[in-house]
Enzyme design. Structure first.
Site, short mmCIF file in Angstrom:
data_model
loop_
_atom_site.label_atom_id
_atom_site.label_comp_id
_atom_site.label_asym_id
_atom_site.label_seq_id
_atom_site.Cartn_x
_atom_site.Cartn_y
_atom_site.Cartn_z
N ASP A 403 54.60 43.91 69.15
CA ASP A 403 53.27 44.11 69.75
C ASP A 403 52.72 42.72 70.12
O ASP A 403 52.42 41.91 69.24
CB ASP A 403 52.38 44.80 68.71
N HIS A 404 52.57 42.49 71.42
CA HIS A 404 52.19 41.14 71.87
C HIS A 404 50.73 40.81 71.55
O HIS A 404 50.29 39.67 71.69
CB HIS A 404 52.46 41.00 73.37
#
Ligand code: CAO
Length: 431
Positions: A403-404
């Site tokens: 998850d950036h």
């Protein structure tokens, strides 16, 4: 005080109808006509209203039970001998449940089937409805909370919206901007294509399984809301494979099979310890950093995809993990996993190693922030800088989705490099 047993009414000849929702709890005060349970047949969803006001003292059914006409549903304690007649058939939201008086009470009072059946026709939510499937009580609940029911994905049978879906939706909206609902409207999408497939050839329609619908709704939400990035890499597991075969021959008599996935679970827990941001969940503007290491693994079952969780992996040995994984996989295949077997995960592994392939992009299992995809290990000629020769080595392809919002690219690269080091030299796990 009288006890009155409420039974399933005439449901139009359907047998083996599923209970999809129990709308009351023991101790609840129910009003006349208040819905008690929702039943679902192949054709329709039916809410069974109470013919009497009273207090619920016993519930005889639970979700997924199969019932048919006259199956006992609930026992109500009513104030006195009641002359209440069952609800009128001209009330479009009602049907007529059968009810008996109990313990010193009179015998069953059969209801005229045709009358009940007529009312039933008016109650059903047919499959041809264009609106989301939800019973009146769930719609009422959503209205009370000010929620537009058309924004909610149903996880009940056949995509039906149940009370917990409304709660989940509200929790997500309340949880903050990171988790807000996304609708097709907001995305400004064009409508889904709906061609007449049959004009091109023969077709067959098959309902999605319950697990597929639940996992589908979850995967869709996760895919849409999480900015995924996937790193691919490969690692040399030649030595690890020797260790695995050695341990398997040592444990042959105990009937324990240690698969590569067992080592991966252990190695991932060690990598999570080293990189705490991977062992986290996003909560609004905060990260929840977990001090425990619970690893889920995707299991393919005849009913669909499930993710059982092995808890406290850091405190368990390889043989214990192998034993637990075998037990959870068995339960998964038999459809016997309980919710607690699938809760509390920190990180997931999706292994297609037993099937094949090289790389894929696994979807993060929210509220986790990362997932490892594993494909089939193959022998590859690998250059050895010491001997200045190519040697056959067993190479495992890895794909790490992250998850950036929580993890940066450099951190993801370091996590994967560390995981590779552990798998290439498993002794490092204990360091
Ligand atoms: N490379 C090469 N061989 C591998 C391997 C890999 N990465 N992973 C497993 N294998 C081998 C095993 O050693 C075993 O070989 P033998 O039968 O010769 O001993 C064989 O493949 C089958 O393994 P398995 O599938 O029984 O065991 P597992 O621990 O690897 O997996 C489980 C268990 C439950 C994860 C698996 O059965 C499963 O369901 N996999 C599918 C998961 C899935 O669907 N993921 C996608 C999710 S996204 O839709």
């Amino acid at each position: 005080m009288r006890l009155q047993e409420i039974k399933v009414p005439d449901i139009g000849g359907d047998t083996e109808v599923s209970v999809v929702e129990v709308l009351i709890a023991v101790g609840d005060q129910v009003d006349k006509e208040q819905s008690l349970v929702s039943l679902e047949s192949d054709k329709a969803v039916i809410e069974v209203p109470s013919p009497l006001a009273g207090t619920v003292v016993q519930i005889n059914v639970s979700v997924e039970d199969k019932v048919s006409e006259n199956s006992p549903l609930v026992v109500l304690e009513t104030a006195a001998v009641t002359s209440d007649k069952p609800v009128a058939s001209d009330n479009l939201n009602s049907i007529e449940p059968n009810y008996d008086e109990k313990s010193g009470y009179s015998s069953q009072t059969p209801r005229p089937a045709s009358k009940a059946h007529n009312a039933l026709q008016a109650t059903v939510i047919t499959r041809s409805d264009n609106t989301n499937h939800a019973g009146p009580s769930v719609r009422k609940y959503a209205r009370e909370l000010g929620v537009d029911i058309t924004l909610i994905a149903g996880t009940g049978r056949k995509g039906r919206i149940v009370r917990s879906d409304v709660q989940t939706y509200v929790n997500q909206v309340v949880a903050g901007s990171g988790n807000q609902a996304t609708t097709a409207g907001e995305l400004n999408l064009i409508p889904w294509p709906k061609p007449d497939y049959s004009q091109y050839g023969e077709i067959e329609r098959k309902a999605l399984s319950r697990i597929k619908k639940i996992s589908g709704a979850n995967l869709h939400r996760n895919w849409v809301r999480i900015p995924h990035v996937t790193n691919h890499d490969e690692t040399d597991i030649t030595d690890l494979e020797s260790l695995r075969l050695e341990l398997n021959s040592e444990n042959l008599d105990a009937g324990i099979k240690i698969t590569l996935l067992v080592f991966l679970v252990k190695a991932c827990a060690a990598a999570l310890k080293q990189y705490p941001n991977f062992n986290a969940s996003l909560d609004g503007d905060e990260l929840v950093l977990k001090q425990y290491f619970n690893i889920g693994f995707a299991a393919d079952t005849p009913q669909g995809l499930v993710v059982p969780v092995i808890r406290n992996v850091d405190k368990k040995g390889i043989v214990d993990i192998a034993r637990e994984m075998a037990s959870l996989s068995g339960l998964a295949r038999e459809g016997k996993l309980k919710p607690e077997h699938m809760q509390g995960g920190c990180f997931s592994i999706s292994s297609l190693g037993g099937i094949g392939g090289t790389y894929f992009t696994p979807i993060i299992n929210a509220p986790e922030v990362s997932i490892l995809g594993v494909c089939r290990a193959t022998l590859k000629p690998t250059w050895n800088a010491e001997t200045l020769q190519f040697a056959p080595r067993l190479i495992l392809p890895l794909s790490l989705s992250w998850d950036h919002r929580v993890i940066d690219g450099a951190e993801a690269g370091r996590f994967l490099a560390h995981l590779k080091t552990l798998l290439e030299d498993f002794r490092r796990i204990s360091l």
